[in-house]
Design an enzyme around this catalytic site. Structure first.
Site, PDB file in Angstrom:
ATOM      1  N   GLY A 275       0.892  -1.032  -0.446  1.00 54.45           N
ATOM      2  CA  GLY A 275      -0.107  -0.326   0.252  1.00 54.45           C
ATOM      3  C   GLY A 275       1.143   1.132  -0.103  1.00 54.45           C
ATOM      4  O   GLY A 275       2.386   1.176  -0.299  1.00 54.45           O
ATOM      5  N   ARG A 276       0.224   2.388   0.768  1.00 51.51           N
ATOM      6  CA  ARG A 276       1.116   3.516   0.455  1.00 51.51           C
ATOM      7  C   ARG A 276       2.363   3.845   1.611  1.00 51.51           C
ATOM      8  O   ARG A 276       3.372   3.806   0.662  1.00 51.51           O
ATOM      9  CB  ARG A 276       0.486   4.835   0.976  1.00 51.51           C
ATOM     10  CG  ARG A 276      -1.186   5.290   0.902  1.00 51.51           C
ATOM     11  CD  ARG A 276      -1.482   6.562   1.416  1.00 51.51           C
ATOM     12  NE  ARG A 276      -2.602   7.069   1.187  1.00 51.51           N
ATOM     13  CZ  ARG A 276      -3.722   6.572   1.569  1.00 51.51           C
ATOM     14  NH1 ARG A 276      -3.876   5.578   2.039  1.00 51.51           N
ATOM     15  NH2 ARG A 276      -5.023   6.915   1.231  1.00 51.51           N
ATOM     16  N   ILE A 277       2.680   2.777   2.328  1.00 48.50           N
ATOM     17  CA  ILE A 277       3.755   2.452   3.087  1.00 48.50           C
ATOM     18  C   ILE A 277       4.725   1.978   2.420  1.00 48.50           C
ATOM     19  O   ILE A 277       5.456   2.090   2.325  1.00 48.50           O
ATOM     20  CB  ILE A 277       3.573   2.577   4.565  1.00 48.50           C
ATOM     21  CG1 ILE A 277       2.575   3.702   5.436  1.00 48.50           C
ATOM     22  CG2 ILE A 277       4.676   2.258   5.259  1.00 48.50           C
ATOM     23  CD1 ILE A 277       2.152   3.989   6.845  1.00 48.50           C
TER      24      ILE A 277
ATOM     25  N   ARG B 132       0.794  -3.493  13.070  1.00 51.16           N
ATOM     26  CA  ARG B 132       0.002  -3.964  14.164  1.00 51.16           C
ATOM     27  C   ARG B 132       1.135  -5.365  14.316  1.00 51.16           C
ATOM     28  O   ARG B 132       1.489  -6.147  13.419  1.00 51.16           O
ATOM     29  CB  ARG B 132      -0.820  -3.932  13.993  1.00 51.16           C
ATOM     30  CG  ARG B 132      -2.034  -3.114  13.629  1.00 51.16           C
ATOM     31  CD  ARG B 132      -1.626  -1.493  14.677  1.00 51.16           C
ATOM     32  NE  ARG B 132      -2.996  -0.531  14.255  1.00 51.16           N
ATOM     33  CZ  ARG B 132      -1.982   0.548  14.389  1.00 51.16           C
ATOM     34  NH1 ARG B 132      -0.942   0.144  14.132  1.00 51.16           N
ATOM     35  NH2 ARG B 132      -2.801   1.525  14.204  1.00 51.16           N
TER      36      ARG B 132
ATOM     37  N   GLU C 236       0.673  -4.438  23.120  1.00 51.94           N
ATOM     38  CA  GLU C 236       0.853  -3.160  23.374  1.00 51.94           C
ATOM     39  C   GLU C 236       0.245  -2.237  24.916  1.00 51.94           C
ATOM     40  O   GLU C 236      -0.816  -2.985  24.777  1.00 51.94           O
ATOM     41  CB  GLU C 236       0.775  -2.039  22.508  1.00 51.94           C
ATOM     42  CG  GLU C 236       1.920  -2.602  21.321  1.00 51.94           C
ATOM     43  CD  GLU C 236       1.547  -1.367  20.033  1.00 51.94           C
ATOM     44  OE1 GLU C 236       1.341  -0.309  20.723  1.00 51.94           O
ATOM     45  OE2 GLU C 236       2.497  -1.611  19.250  1.00 51.94           O
TER      46      GLU C 236
ATOM     47  N   HIS D  25       6.272   1.824  19.572  1.00 50.02           N
ATOM     48  CA  HIS D  25       5.122   2.662  18.509  1.00 50.02           C
ATOM     49  C   HIS D  25       5.710   3.570  18.218  1.00 50.02           C
ATOM     50  O   HIS D  25       4.678   4.899  18.637  1.00 50.02           O
ATOM     51  CB  HIS D  25       4.318   2.052  19.133  1.00 50.02           C
ATOM     52  CG  HIS D  25       2.788   1.606  18.314  1.00 50.02           C
ATOM     53  ND1 HIS D  25       1.340   1.328  18.051  1.00 50.02           N
ATOM     54  CD2 HIS D  25       2.990   2.456  16.630  1.00 50.02           C
ATOM     55  CE1 HIS D  25       1.031   1.294  16.751  1.00 50.02           C
ATOM     56  NE2 HIS D  25       1.749   2.179  15.892  1.00 50.02           N
TER      57      HIS D  25
ATOM     58  N   GLY E 255       6.342   4.462  14.675  1.00 58.03           N
ATOM     59  CA  GLY E 255       6.592   4.696  12.898  1.00 58.03           C
ATOM     60  C   GLY E 255       6.325   6.546  12.700  1.00 58.03           C
ATOM     61  O   GLY E 255       6.811   6.740  11.979  1.00 58.03           O
TER      62      GLY E 255
HETATM   63  C1  DGY Z   1      -0.868   4.538  12.850  1.00 55.32           C
HETATM   64  O1  DGY Z   1      -1.312   5.645  12.398  1.00 55.32           O
HETATM   65  O2  DGY Z   1      -1.291   3.544  12.906  1.00 55.32           O
HETATM   66  C2  DGY Z   1       0.707   4.335  13.212  1.00 55.32           C
HETATM   67  O3  DGY Z   1       0.762   3.040  13.399  1.00 55.32           O
HETATM   68  C3  DGY Z   1       0.415   5.524  14.419  1.00 55.32           C
HETATM   69  O4  DGY Z   1       2.195   5.021  14.356  1.00 55.32           O
END
Ligand code: DGY
Length: 336
Positions: free
Chosen positions: A166-168, A249, A278, A296, A298
Site C-alpha cells: 500500500g502507501r507505506i 500492527r 501493547e 510504536h 512509526g
Molecule cells: C498508525 O497511524 O496507524 C500508526 O501506527 C501510528 O504511529
C-alpha cells in the site's frame, strides 16, 4: 477534570473530546469552532473516564491505544464522528459505529514517509547492529578499531520482501532503490503494473516471498485476514539469515511464535515497532540481542504528528460544522 467538564457543559458549542494531548495545530483548529476538552493527563484515559466524558460529546479524537468498543459507543448517545489519530483503525468497532450513524475517520497519507523512514531505521539498525554498537561504546568498551568488532549483515544488493504494498509499503520499496535491492511484494491480489513498475517490485506468493527474502517487512492493516499472518510455519519457511521487520500492527505476527523462532535461530533477528499486546512486550524479546524494539513510533516526527492532528480536526469539523461527509471516512462501504 470535573471543573473543565462543568465548563464544557456551559458552552453552547458542540463538544469534542480529545483523549490525549495532540499537537496544538489540531486543537487550535478545533477550538475555532467547537468546545474542546483535551485529557490533561500524560496517560491514556480509562474506559470509565471515556464513557463518563463522552455522553454529551458530538466529536471524539481518539488514539490507537483507546479501544472504542460497543460499550463506549452505547454510552456515546450524541456522538457523530470519531477521528482516530492514526492511519490504522483496528481499535474501533467500525460495524457498531456505522450502525449508530457515527462516522469513523483516520489520518492516511500524511504519515507514509515518516513510517517508511522508520522501517529503514529498523532494517539498518538490526542488520548493522546499531543499537548494540551504541551500547558498546557508551559502556566504555571501545578500545579502538578492531577487525572483528560487531560484524553485521549487508543490506545493499539483498532481497527485500514487502508484505502489503500500500502507501507505506510503496514508500519503503522506493527507498530500497538506493540500496540496489531486489524488491518482492505480496498482496492477496496482484497490483496494477504501473505501481509495480514505479516501485520496481515483483509480485510473488507469500510463501515465495518468505522463502527468498533477506528482509521481510510487514505493511498490512490488522483485520481478521491478517491476524497472525506470520506464525511458526511462516517463520520456519524463512531463511535462517533473514530479518523480520514490523511497523504495522503487532498482532499480524504471533509474538509467542516469534520468540520461539528467534530462540531456535530460525531467523537471524527482527526489528519491531509494534507488539501484539501493547504496551506489553514479550519479556524474552527484551533479553535478546538480535532484536531492535521501538515503542510504536512509526509516525513520530514533529511535522507528521502536526499534519495528523490537523487532519483529525478537519474530519471532525467537516461533520460537525460543515455537515459534510468527512474527507477520511473509513467505512463508506458499510451503510451509515
Ligand atoms: C498508525 O497511524 O496507524 C500508526 O501506527 C501510528 O504511529
Amino acid at each position: 477534570m470535573t471543573r473543565s467538564l462543568r465548563k464544557r457543559r456551559d458552552s453552547m458549542k458542540q463538544k469534542v473530546l480529545v483523549t490525549r494531548e495532540i499537537p496544538e495545530a489540531g486543537v487550535d483548529e478545533l477550538q475555532k469552532h467547537l468546545d474542546v476538552y483535551v485529557n490533561p493527563e500524560d496517560t491514556p484515559m480509562t474506559k470509565d473516564d471515556i464513557i463518563h466524558a463522552i455522553t454529551d460529546t458530538q466529536g471524539l479524537v481518539c488514539m490507537l491505544a483507546d479501544r472504542i468498543d460497543k460499550e463506549i459507543l452505547d454510552a456515546a448517545k450524541n456522538l457523530k464522528v470519531i477521528a482516530n489519530y492514526a492511519v490504522g483503525y483496528d481499535n474501533i468497532d467500525i460495524e457498531t459505529a456505522a450502525h449508530k450513524n457515527i462516522y469513523v475517520t483516520n489520518t492516511p497519507g500524511v504519515l507514509t514517509e515518516a513510517t517508511a523512514d522508520l522501517t529503514w531505521a529498523l532494517i539498518l539498525s538490526i542488520s548493522r547492529r546499531i543499537i548494540e554498537a551504541d551500547h558498546y561504546l557508551r559502556t566504555g568498551r571501545f578500545r579502538g578499531w578492531e577487525p572483528m568488532l560487531l560484524l553485521g549483515t549487508d543490506v545493499h544488493g539483498k532481497t527485500l520482501g514487502i508484505i502489503g504494498l500500500g502507501r507505506i509499503g510503496q514508500a519503503v520499496a522506493l527507498r530500497a532503490r538506493g540500496f540496489d535491492m531486489k524488491v518482492l511484494y505480496y498482496e492477496p491480489r496482484r497490483l496494477p503494473e504501473k505501481i509495480e513498475q514505479s516501485c520496481h517490485a515483483k509480485y510473488c506468493s507469500l510463501s515465495e516471498l518468505l522463502k527468498t527474502s533477506d528482509f521481510v517487512s510487514i505493511h498490512v492493516p490488522l483485520d481478521k485476514s491478517t491476524f497472525h499472518l506470520i506464525g511458526t510455519p511462516e517463520l520456519d519457511s524463512m531463511k535462517k539469515t533473514a530479518y523480520l521487520i514490523n511497523v504495522s500492527r503487532g498482532a499480524v505476527i504471533d509474538e509467542m511464535a516469534l520468540v520461539k523462532g528467534l530462540k531456535n535461530r530460525v531467523i537471524a533477528g527482527c526489528g519491531l515497532d509494534v507488539y501484539e499486546r501493547e504496551p506489553n512486550v514479550e519479556q524474552e524479546l527484551l533479553a535478546m540481542k538480535n532484536t531492535v524494539l521501538l515503542p510504536h513510533v512509526g509516525s513520530a516526527s514533529h511535522a507528521t504528528r502536526d499534519r495528523m492532528a490537523l487532519i483529525a480536526a478537519q474530519n471532525i469539523i467537516a461533520v460537525l460544522i460543515r455537515k459534510e461527509e468527512p474527507p477520511n471516512w473509513v467505512h463508506k462501504d458499510i451503510q451509515i
